[in-house]
Design a protein around this motif. Structure first.
Motif, PDB file in Angstrom:
ATOM      1  N   GLU A  20      -0.296  15.846  -4.505  1.00 50.57           N
ATOM      2  CA  GLU A  20      -0.983  14.639  -4.039  1.00 50.57           C
ATOM      3  C   GLU A  20      -0.261  13.378  -4.503  1.00 50.57           C
ATOM      4  OE1 GLU A  20      -5.397  12.596  -3.992  1.00 50.57           O
ATOM      5  OE2 GLU A  20      -4.968  14.110  -5.508  1.00 50.57           O
ATOM      6  N   GLU A  21       0.140  13.336  -5.756  1.00 49.23           N
ATOM      7  CA  GLU A  21       0.827  12.142  -6.262  1.00 49.23           C
ATOM      8  C   GLU A  21       2.096  11.866  -5.463  1.00 49.23           C
ATOM      9  OE1 GLU A  21       2.365  10.122 -10.410  1.00 49.23           O
ATOM     10  OE2 GLU A  21       2.237  12.305 -10.329  1.00 49.23           O
ATOM     11  N   GLY A  22       2.855  12.914  -5.168  1.00 49.93           N
ATOM     12  CA  GLY A  22       4.064  12.737  -4.373  1.00 49.93           C
ATOM     13  C   GLY A  22       3.762  12.334  -2.945  1.00 49.93           C
ATOM     14  N   ALA A  23       2.728  12.931  -2.355  1.00 52.63           N
ATOM     15  CA  ALA A  23       2.368  12.610  -0.970  1.00 52.63           C
ATOM     16  C   ALA A  23       1.906  11.163  -0.844  1.00 52.63           C
ATOM     17  CB  ALA A  23       1.285  13.562  -0.472  1.00 52.63           C
ATOM     18  N   VAL A  24       1.106  10.712  -1.786  1.00 54.38           N
ATOM     19  CA  VAL A  24       0.623   9.330  -1.747  1.00 54.38           C
ATOM     20  C   VAL A  24       1.795   8.360  -1.910  1.00 54.38           C
ATOM     21  CG1 VAL A  24      -0.782   7.615  -2.950  1.00 54.38           C
ATOM     22  CG2 VAL A  24      -1.727   9.879  -2.467  1.00 54.38           C
ATOM     23  N   ALA A  25       2.683   8.653  -2.858  1.00 55.83           N
ATOM     24  CA  ALA A  25       3.817   7.757  -3.110  1.00 55.83           C
ATOM     25  C   ALA A  25       4.785   7.725  -1.925  1.00 55.83           C
ATOM     26  CB  ALA A  25       4.555   8.189  -4.373  1.00 55.83           C
ATOM     27  N   ALA A  26       5.067   8.877  -1.348  1.00 57.04           N
ATOM     28  CA  ALA A  26       6.085   8.944  -0.302  1.00 57.04           C
ATOM     29  C   ALA A  26       5.534   8.781   1.114  1.00 57.04           C
ATOM     30  CB  ALA A  26       6.827  10.271  -0.396  1.00 57.04           C
ATOM     31  N   VAL A  68       6.258  21.758 -12.556  1.00 59.50           N
ATOM     32  CA  VAL A  68       7.005  20.556 -12.179  1.00 59.50           C
ATOM     33  C   VAL A  68       7.457  20.567 -10.723  1.00 59.50           C
ATOM     34  CG1 VAL A  68       7.792  20.008 -14.520  1.00 59.50           C
ATOM     35  CG2 VAL A  68       9.171  21.526 -13.070  1.00 59.50           C
ATOM     36  N   GLY A  69       7.174  21.656 -10.011  1.00 58.17           N
ATOM     37  CA  GLY A  69       7.588  21.707  -8.619  1.00 58.17           C
ATOM     38  C   GLY A  69       7.067  22.943  -7.927  1.00 58.17           C
ATOM     39  N   PHE A  70       7.312  22.993  -6.631  1.00 58.73           N
ATOM     40  CA  PHE A  70       6.829  24.102  -5.812  1.00 58.73           C
ATOM     41  C   PHE A  70       7.705  24.221  -4.577  1.00 58.73           C
ATOM     42  CE2 PHE A  70       4.647  20.202  -4.731  1.00 58.73           C
ATOM     43  CZ  PHE A  70       4.822  20.121  -3.361  1.00 58.73           C
ATOM     44  N   ALA A  71       7.654  25.394  -3.984  1.00 55.79           N
ATOM     45  CA  ALA A  71       8.360  25.639  -2.732  1.00 55.79           C
ATOM     46  C   ALA A  71       7.691  26.815  -2.037  1.00 55.79           C
ATOM     47  CB  ALA A  71       9.834  25.949  -2.987  1.00 55.79           C
ATOM     48  N   ALA A  72       7.883  26.905  -0.733  1.00 56.62           N
ATOM     49  CA  ALA A  72       7.401  28.047   0.037  1.00 56.62           C
ATOM     50  C   ALA A  72       8.363  28.291   1.188  1.00 56.62           C
ATOM     51  CB  ALA A  72       5.987  27.808   0.553  1.00 56.62           C
ATOM     52  N   ALA A  73       8.582  29.559   1.474  1.00 54.22           N
ATOM     53  CA  ALA A  73       9.505  29.953   2.537  1.00 54.22           C
ATOM     54  C   ALA A  73       8.880  31.080   3.355  1.00 54.22           C
ATOM     55  CB  ALA A  73      10.831  30.423   1.942  1.00 54.22           C
ATOM     56  N   ARG A  85       6.375  13.712  -9.556  1.00 54.43           N
ATOM     57  CA  ARG A  85       6.933  12.370  -9.359  1.00 54.43           C
ATOM     58  C   ARG A  85       7.790  11.894 -10.538  1.00 54.43           C
ATOM     59  NH1 ARG A  85       4.313   6.744  -8.134  1.00 54.43           N
ATOM     60  NH2 ARG A  85       6.071   5.836  -7.027  1.00 54.43           N
ATOM     61  N   PRO A  86       7.405  12.155 -11.794  1.00 56.42           N
ATOM     62  CA  PRO A  86       8.274  11.709 -12.894  1.00 56.42           C
ATOM     63  C   PRO A  86       9.660  12.361 -12.900  1.00 56.42           C
ATOM     64  CG  PRO A  86       6.072  12.184 -13.714  1.00 56.42           C
ATOM     65  CD  PRO A  86       6.132  12.672 -12.288  1.00 56.42           C
ATOM     66  N   THR A  87       9.820  13.458 -12.145  1.00 54.89           N
ATOM     67  CA  THR A  87      11.132  14.119 -12.110  1.00 54.89           C
ATOM     68  C   THR A  87      12.019  13.615 -10.978  1.00 54.89           C
ATOM     69  OG1 THR A  87      10.478  15.945 -10.634  1.00 54.89           O
ATOM     70  CG2 THR A  87      10.062  16.239 -13.005  1.00 54.89           C
ATOM     71  N   TRP A  88      11.467  12.776 -10.095  1.00 54.30           N
ATOM     72  CA  TRP A  88      12.252  12.286  -8.966  1.00 54.30           C
ATOM     73  C   TRP A  88      13.522  11.606  -9.472  1.00 54.30           C
ATOM     74  CZ3 TRP A  88       8.375   9.785  -4.992  1.00 54.30           C
ATOM     75  CH2 TRP A  88       7.488  10.769  -4.546  1.00 54.30           C
ATOM     76  N   GLY A  89      14.643  11.945  -8.858  1.00 51.85           N
ATOM     77  CA  GLY A  89      15.933  11.374  -9.253  1.00 51.85           C
ATOM     78  C   GLY A  89      16.637  12.172 -10.338  1.00 51.85           C
ATOM     79  N   SER A  90      15.986  13.215 -10.849  1.00 50.14           N
ATOM     80  CA  SER A  90      16.565  13.990 -11.947  1.00 50.14           C
ATOM     81  C   SER A  90      17.447  15.143 -11.480  1.00 50.14           C
ATOM     82  CB  SER A  90      15.447  14.572 -12.823  1.00 50.14           C
ATOM     83  OG  SER A  90      14.770  15.614 -12.132  1.00 50.14           O
ATOM     84  N   GLY A  91      17.425  15.456 -10.185  1.00 50.00           N
ATOM     85  CA  GLY A  91      18.143  16.609  -9.668  1.00 50.00           C
ATOM     86  C   GLY A  91      17.288  17.861  -9.576  1.00 50.00           C
ATOM     87  N   LEU A  92      16.050  17.783 -10.064  1.00 44.00           N
ATOM     88  CA  LEU A  92      15.169  18.947 -10.027  1.00 44.00           C
ATOM     89  C   LEU A  92      14.916  19.412  -8.601  1.00 44.00           C
ATOM     90  CD1 LEU A  92      13.305  20.987 -11.476  1.00 44.00           C
ATOM     91  CD2 LEU A  92      11.472  19.299 -11.216  1.00 44.00           C
ATOM     92  N   ALA A  93      14.699  18.506  -7.679  1.00 42.18           N
ATOM     93  CA  ALA A  93      14.409  18.895  -6.295  1.00 42.18           C
ATOM     94  C   ALA A  93      15.548  19.735  -5.714  1.00 42.18           C
ATOM     95  CB  ALA A  93      14.153  17.668  -5.428  1.00 42.18           C
ATOM     96  N   GLY A  94      16.763  19.392  -6.027  1.00 42.50           N
ATOM     97  CA  GLY A  94      17.902  20.179  -5.558  1.00 42.50           C
ATOM     98  C   GLY A  94      17.867  21.594  -6.095  1.00 42.50           C
ATOM     99  N   ARG A  95      17.491  21.726  -7.348  1.00 41.50           N
ATOM    100  CA  ARG A  95      17.396  23.057  -7.950  1.00 41.50           C
ATOM    101  C   ARG A  95      16.233  23.844  -7.348  1.00 41.50           C
ATOM    102  NH1 ARG A  95      16.490  21.680 -13.694  1.00 41.50           N
ATOM    103  NH2 ARG A  95      16.282  23.924 -13.984  1.00 41.50           N
TER     104      ARG A  95
END
Length: 106
Positions: A20-26, A68-73, A85-95
């Motif tokens: 939710e925090e990410g969805a609201v921000a983005a 700190v994150g999630f994914a589904a395939a 959100r605090p991890t944005w820009g850290s490279g975590l999303a790429g991992r």
């Protein structure tokens, strides 16, 4: 060492506020005025479905015991991905992205 593990039902209490925090921000500017930008009830239902559908692989990313994150395939499609959100820009999303994509490619 793998960052992701299978998503558990007890992860949803931490995952939904993170998502939710990410969805609201983005995406908050996309939703109509007066409409909540993140419908938690529907989000919980979608993740519940994802966990119970054998064709969907749902993942949680955890660091230091904190979600700190999630994914589904599903098949060859990565259709959910997000990080705290605090991890944005850290490279975590790429991992978080790379592990399920590597699994899909295999």
């Amino acid at each position: 060492m793998a960052l992701l593990r299978p998503l558990r039902v007890d992860d949803l209490d931490a995952l939904l506020p993170l998502q939710e925090e990410g969805a609201v921000a983005a995406l908050g500017h996309i939703f109509p005025q007066g409409m909540p930008p993140f419908p938690r009830t529907e989000g919980r239902a979608r993740w519940g479905h994802a966990r119970s559908d054998p064709s969907i692989r749902s993942f949680a990313a955890e660091e230091g015991g904190v979600l700190v994150g999630f994914a589904a395939a599903r098949g060859s499609e990565l259709f959910h991905l997000g990080t705290a959100r605090p991890t944005w820009g850290s490279g975590l999303a790429g991992r978080v992205h790379d592990e399920p994509v590597a699994e899909i490619a295999a």
